[in-house]
Motif scaffolding. Structure first.
Motif, mmCIF file in Angstrom:
data_model
loop_
_atom_site.group_PDB
_atom_site.id
_atom_site.type_symbol
_atom_site.label_atom_id
_atom_site.label_comp_id
_atom_site.label_asym_id
_atom_site.label_seq_id
_atom_site.Cartn_x
_atom_site.Cartn_y
_atom_site.Cartn_z
ATOM 1 N N VAL A 1 0.921 -1.204 -0.097
ATOM 2 C CA VAL A 1 -0.088 -0.134 -0.001
ATOM 3 C C VAL A 1 0.807 1.353 -0.028
ATOM 4 O O VAL A 1 1.697 1.418 0.797
ATOM 5 C CB VAL A 1 -1.066 0.047 1.353
ATOM 6 N N ILE A 2 0.717 1.935 -0.919
ATOM 7 C CA ILE A 2 1.472 3.233 -0.893
ATOM 8 C C ILE A 2 0.336 4.635 -0.681
ATOM 9 O O ILE A 2 0.907 5.547 -0.263
ATOM 10 C CB ILE A 2 2.176 3.859 -2.032
ATOM 11 N N LYS A 3 -0.693 4.172 -0.598
ATOM 12 C CA LYS A 3 -1.762 5.306 -0.337
ATOM 13 C C LYS A 3 -3.098 4.573 0.034
ATOM 14 O O LYS A 3 -3.490 3.672 -0.736
ATOM 15 C CB LYS A 3 -1.995 6.323 -1.292
ATOM 16 N N ASN B 1 -13.244 6.797 3.093
ATOM 17 C CA ASN B 1 -14.353 8.058 2.838
ATOM 18 C C ASN B 1 -13.701 9.245 2.065
ATOM 19 O O ASN B 1 -14.186 10.529 2.590
ATOM 20 C CB ASN B 1 -15.217 8.253 4.024
ATOM 21 N N GLY B 2 -12.657 9.286 1.572
ATOM 22 C CA GLY B 2 -12.175 10.516 0.822
ATOM 23 C C GLY B 2 -10.873 11.074 1.544
ATOM 24 O O GLY B 2 -10.292 11.820 0.999
ATOM 25 N N THR B 3 -10.683 10.627 2.848
ATOM 26 C CA THR B 3 -9.725 11.205 3.614
ATOM 27 C C THR B 3 -8.287 10.365 3.784
ATOM 28 O O THR B 3 -8.479 8.954 3.963
ATOM 29 C CB THR B 3 -10.147 11.365 5.138
ATOM 30 N N ASP B 4 -7.239 10.835 3.514
ATOM 31 C CA ASP B 4 -5.882 10.142 3.395
ATOM 32 C C ASP B 4 -5.511 9.703 4.830
ATOM 33 O O ASP B 4 -5.486 10.330 5.829
ATOM 34 C CB ASP B 4 -4.857 10.797 2.918
ATOM 35 N N ILE B 5 -5.660 8.392 4.899
ATOM 36 C CA ILE B 5 -5.295 7.590 6.366
ATOM 37 C C ILE B 5 -3.994 6.892 6.253
ATOM 38 O O ILE B 5 -3.536 6.072 7.370
ATOM 39 C CB ILE B 5 -6.389 6.662 6.721
ATOM 40 N N THR B 6 -3.163 7.115 5.217
ATOM 41 C CA THR B 6 -1.877 6.449 5.031
ATOM 42 C C THR B 6 -0.729 6.552 6.405
ATOM 43 O O THR B 6 -0.222 5.638 6.486
ATOM 44 C CB THR B 6 -1.208 6.793 3.734
ATOM 45 N N ALA B 7 -0.915 7.972 6.733
ATOM 46 C CA ALA B 7 -0.026 8.217 7.950
ATOM 47 C C ALA B 7 -0.739 8.257 9.118
ATOM 48 O O ALA B 7 -0.169 8.909 9.909
ATOM 49 C CB ALA B 7 0.674 9.506 7.602
ATOM 50 N N TYR B 8 -1.773 7.525 9.157
ATOM 51 C CA TYR B 8 -2.702 7.435 10.566
ATOM 52 C C TYR B 8 -1.931 6.805 11.479
ATOM 53 O O TYR B 8 -1.398 5.767 11.335
ATOM 54 C CB TYR B 8 -3.989 6.827 10.009
ATOM 55 N N ASN B 9 -1.864 7.305 12.710
ATOM 56 C CA ASN B 9 -0.978 6.857 13.881
ATOM 57 C C ASN B 9 -1.378 5.510 14.171
ATOM 58 O O ASN B 9 -0.518 4.657 14.587
ATOM 59 C CB ASN B 9 -0.972 7.580 14.888
ATOM 60 N N GLY B 10 -2.554 4.820 14.037
ATOM 61 C CA GLY B 10 -3.301 3.693 14.688
ATOM 62 C C GLY B 10 -2.846 2.520 13.661
ATOM 63 O O GLY B 10 -3.042 1.346 13.767
ATOM 64 N N VAL B 11 -2.607 2.846 12.480
ATOM 65 C CA VAL B 11 -2.393 1.722 11.328
ATOM 66 C C VAL B 11 -1.013 1.928 10.598
ATOM 67 O O VAL B 11 -0.429 2.736 10.238
ATOM 68 C CB VAL B 11 -3.449 1.873 10.336
ATOM 69 N N ASP B 12 -0.282 0.618 10.646
ATOM 70 C CA ASP B 12 1.107 0.778 9.912
ATOM 71 C C ASP B 12 0.859 0.127 8.502
ATOM 72 O O ASP B 12 1.030 -1.112 8.388
ATOM 73 C CB ASP B 12 2.188 0.035 10.691
ATOM 74 N N CYS C 1 -18.121 -1.225 9.365
ATOM 75 C CA CYS C 1 -19.002 -0.298 8.798
ATOM 76 C C CYS C 1 -19.431 -0.222 7.362
ATOM 77 O O CYS C 1 -18.098 0.345 6.864
ATOM 78 C CB CYS C 1 -19.024 0.906 9.489
ATOM 79 N N ASN C 2 -20.396 -0.832 6.681
ATOM 80 C CA ASN C 2 -20.405 -0.701 5.331
ATOM 81 C C ASN C 2 -20.379 0.911 4.765
ATOM 82 O O ASN C 2 -20.155 1.045 3.521
ATOM 83 C CB ASN C 2 -21.480 -1.357 4.954
ATOM 84 N N SER C 3 -20.481 1.706 5.625
ATOM 85 C CA SER C 3 -20.507 3.123 5.125
ATOM 86 C C SER C 3 -18.936 3.599 5.036
ATOM 87 O O SER C 3 -18.777 4.682 4.349
ATOM 88 C CB SER C 3 -21.467 4.146 6.150
ATOM 89 N N ASN C 4 -18.042 2.991 5.602
ATOM 90 C CA ASN C 4 -16.701 3.189 5.186
ATOM 91 C C ASN C 4 -16.359 2.834 3.959
ATOM 92 O O ASN C 4 -16.071 1.604 3.533
ATOM 93 C CB ASN C 4 -15.753 2.850 6.611
ATOM 94 N N ILE C 5 -15.968 3.666 3.117
ATOM 95 C CA ILE C 5 -15.148 3.119 1.752
ATOM 96 C C ILE C 5 -13.742 3.693 1.526
ATOM 97 O O ILE C 5 -13.352 4.550 1.878
ATOM 98 C CB ILE C 5 -15.979 4.009 0.681
ATOM 99 N N TYR C 6 -12.937 2.343 1.456
ATOM 100 C CA TYR C 6 -11.526 2.580 1.507
ATOM 101 C C TYR C 6 -11.113 2.263 0.201
ATOM 102 O O TYR C 6 -11.659 1.698 -0.950
ATOM 103 C CB TYR C 6 -10.873 1.437 2.235
#
Length: 151
Positions: free
Chosen positions: A46-48, A52-63, A138-143
């Motif tokens: 995964v590079i990005k 729901n349209g928000t970049d979570i690549t650098a999110y603290n909880g996920v590597d 949650c089915n409303s979360n689109i990745y």
């Protein structure tokens, strides 16, 4: 008479030019180019990642840097679990080997899951874009995961 000479001088070159242009025009048959079969074999990371349209690549909880998926001879293997279409390895198939629009993941012993498949070249590098809702979750979360092949 003088005007007649001028007309002949002008007329003959025009006729010759017209004949040359007409003779040089030929219809070439263009053979259709056959699109190659898409080969996604190899290890992809995964590079990005967006949710729901928000970049979570650098999110603290996920590597995301530890996650990879290996495609090999119709099978896939997941390494270092993330929210993904499936939790387990299995088989995969593209809906059309030359013009794929969907990829189907069939975890061992489970029903196949289909998702949109985009295979763009971005800045000279081939990517895979997968769009999905996390299962379970949650089915409303689109990745959208943008994957790039590891060399």
């Amino acid at each position: 008479m003088h005007n007649m000479k001028f007309t002949r001088r002008f007329f003959i070159p025009c006729i010759l030019l017209t004949i040359m242009v007409w003779a040089s025009c030929k219809v070439d048959k263009v053979s259709p180019v056959t699109e190659s079969v898409k080969d996604i074999s190899g290890t992809w990371k995964v590079i990005k990642a967006t949710r729901n349209g928000t970049d979570i690549t650098a999110y603290n909880g996920v590597d995301f840097s530890q996650f990879s998926i290996v495609f090999k001879s119709g099978t896939y293997t997941l390494n270092n679990r993330l929210p993904f279409l499936t939790d387990t390895s299995g088989t995969y198939s593209l809906n059309d080997p030359q013009y794929p629009m969907q990829i189907s993941f069939a975890p061992v012993g489970e029903t196949a899951i289909k998702t949109d498949f985009v295979y763009p070249i971005v800045t000279g590098v081939r990517n895979i874009d997968l769009t999905f809702s996390a299962n379970p979750g949650c089915n409303s979360n689109i990745y959208i995961y943008t994957l790039q092949k590891v060399n």
